[in-house]
Design a protein around this motif. Structure first.
Motif, PDB file in Angstrom:
ATOM      1  N   PHE A 107       2.986 149.763   9.837  1.00 12.92           N
ATOM      2  CA  PHE A 107       3.727 148.667  10.492  1.00 12.92           C
ATOM      3  C   PHE A 107       2.974 147.335  10.440  1.00 12.92           C
ATOM      4  O   PHE A 107       3.306 146.425  11.183  1.00 12.92           O
ATOM      5  N   SER A 112      13.761 148.628  13.316  1.00  2.00           N
ATOM      6  CA  SER A 112      13.373 149.912  12.753  1.00  2.00           C
ATOM      7  C   SER A 112      14.115 151.069  13.436  1.00  2.00           C
ATOM      8  O   SER A 112      14.705 151.929  12.763  1.00  2.00           O
ATOM      9  N   TYR A 151       9.012 148.294   9.162  1.00  2.00           N
ATOM     10  CA  TYR A 151       9.796 147.090   9.501  1.00  2.00           C
ATOM     11  C   TYR A 151       9.769 146.111   8.327  1.00  2.00           C
ATOM     12  O   TYR A 151      10.794 145.674   7.842  1.00  2.00           O
TER      13      TYR A 151
END
Ligand code: PMP
Length: 408
Positions: free
Chosen positions: A274, A105, A250
């Motif tokens: 996330f 990321s 991500y």
């Protein structure tokens, strides 16, 4: 400082009273994974028996209970590491997963061709390979803070390494193969003086001494539940909210979104942004219980007990003929890496296993460390607060017996 009642504590860990090849188990592989107290085992069973359900989705009572337990675990983690907000705690699969998340990321957003990522000479493969992968993708390079023959970082080289090309520093707090405790405050303050963020791999730290992410002023910190007396499959990424809000997700999927159309997706707020897909709910709940358990014992007390064990081990083991310790840092955790003459670590480990003694042998996922010392691997004994000096005596006797057999 309260001393630990080891006899009582060992009763909390059912596996410690089992036998291996008819011999009482002497478990000295705690750096690989720790054993689980019955409180954690019961919690896992209770979760599946009484309120197993998916989180964040249902109006029904079970889902609300599961969600409450999962979010309660997040709060426990936040308090445990001193995070300002529980939204800064992201549940992951483990340390490896957390580092991959940040590398991917952060790297996609901030790494440009010619930039660099700074790690250290004693990183676990999980803090090398994800950075190598993103560096390759982005045309960046990996740079390394070197260490000396004691397994101590050469900090005097840090100022020269921290040039304007470095976009992030990713460092282990404690080495899993050498036991070195790194001067992370110093690294963080030097990096921050140049506006460079720092990720700490705390996989070998959180279980040994208290950690406060705000006091450290660290930008990202990762660890695994299974090395902290919790279940496998669960881990933690802490990130300052300014970073986590700033970074792209991500993985994509359920839960990490606010709205989805075929034209556009709006991502969810922290921490959900996330956490794509159904998380490891039981793992998080079990980890929360493990944190309760060690908090009750007290991390300062745990540190004192483990310091005593490692000092005892170093003294007793030093008398074994032909022993060589790999990693001789003054500030160290309860890990002892060693070799006996030219006996292959695997052979020694196998003969110890036959005596019921579990240690680890090999490169411990730190091949560059082994290359630096010019060895194929080490034997590693690693202690937890439930270990005893009697077990260390058994280790020493076991090593002598094995060495006598192997050296004829
Ligand atoms: N970093 C360090 C320092 C470790 O000791 C380990 C586990 N041996 C890891 C990372 C990887 O942890 P996990 O396999 O739980 O993701």
């Amino acid at each position: 400082m309260a001393r630990l009642d080891t006899d009582r504590i060992r009763k909390d860990f059912p596996i410690l009273s089992t036998t291996i090849y008819g011999k009482p188990l002497v478990y000295l592989d705690n750096a690989a994974t720790t054993q689980k107290p019955v409180q954690v085992l019961d919690m896992l069973e209770q979760y599946y028996r009484e309120y197993n359900s998916n989180v964040h989705r249902g109006v029904h009572l079970l889902s609300q209970q599961a969600t409450a337990a999962y979010e309660q675990a997040r709060k426990k983690v936040a308090a445990f590491i001193g995070a300002a907000e529980s939204d800064e705690v992201i549940f992951t699969k483990g340390t490896t997963d957390g580092i991959n998340l940040v590398a991917s990321s952060y790297g996609r957003k901030y790494l440009q061709p010619g930039d660099s990522v700074l790690i250290s000479a004693m990183e676990h493969h999980s803090n090398i390979v994800p950075w190598q992968m993103i560096c390759e993708e982005r045309g960046a390079v990996l740079k390394v803070i070197p260490m000396d023959k004691n397994g101590v970082l050469k900090l005097d080289e840090l100022p020269g390494l921290l040039d304007e090309k470095v976009k992030i520093v990713s460092l282990t707090y404690v080495s899993n193969s050498l036991g070195t405790v790194n001067p992370v405050h110093e690294v963080i303050s030097q990096a921050h003086a140049k506006n460079i963020p720092v990720l700490l791999d705390a996989a070998q730290a959180v279980q040994h001494f208290p950690i406060d992410v705000q006091e450290l002023d660290v930008d990202f910190l990762v660890f695994s539940g299974h090395k902290l007396y919790g279940p496998t499959g669960i881990g933690v990424l802490y990130g300052k909210s300014v970073w986590l809000n700033d970074l792209p997700p991500y993985q994509g999927g359920g839960d990490m979104i606010k709205t989805v159309t075929f034209a556009k997706t709006v991502y969810n707020v922290l921490p959900y942004k996330f956490e794509a897909g159904t998380p490891d709910i039981s793992g998080a709940v079990g980890l929360g219980k493990a944190i309760d358990y060690i908090t009750e014992l007290g991390l300062d007390t745990i540190r004192e007990q483990e310091d005593m064990l490692v000092q005892y081990a170093l003294t007793e083991m030093a008398a074994i003929p032909g022993i060589r310790f790999i990693g001789q840092a003054e500030k160290r955790s309860s890990v002892v890496s060693f070799l006996i003459n030219d006996i292959h670590p695997y052979d020694l480990g196998e003969l110890l296993d036959k005596q019921g003694i579990a240690i680890r042998t090999g490169h411990h996922c730190t091949e560059p460390v082994m290359d630096y010392f010019g060895i194929p691997g080490t034997c590693r004994a690693s202690f937890a607060f439930y270990n005893t000096t009697e077990e260390i005596d058994l280790l020493v006797a076991g090593i002598k017996r094995a060495a006598a057999i192997l050296q004829g």
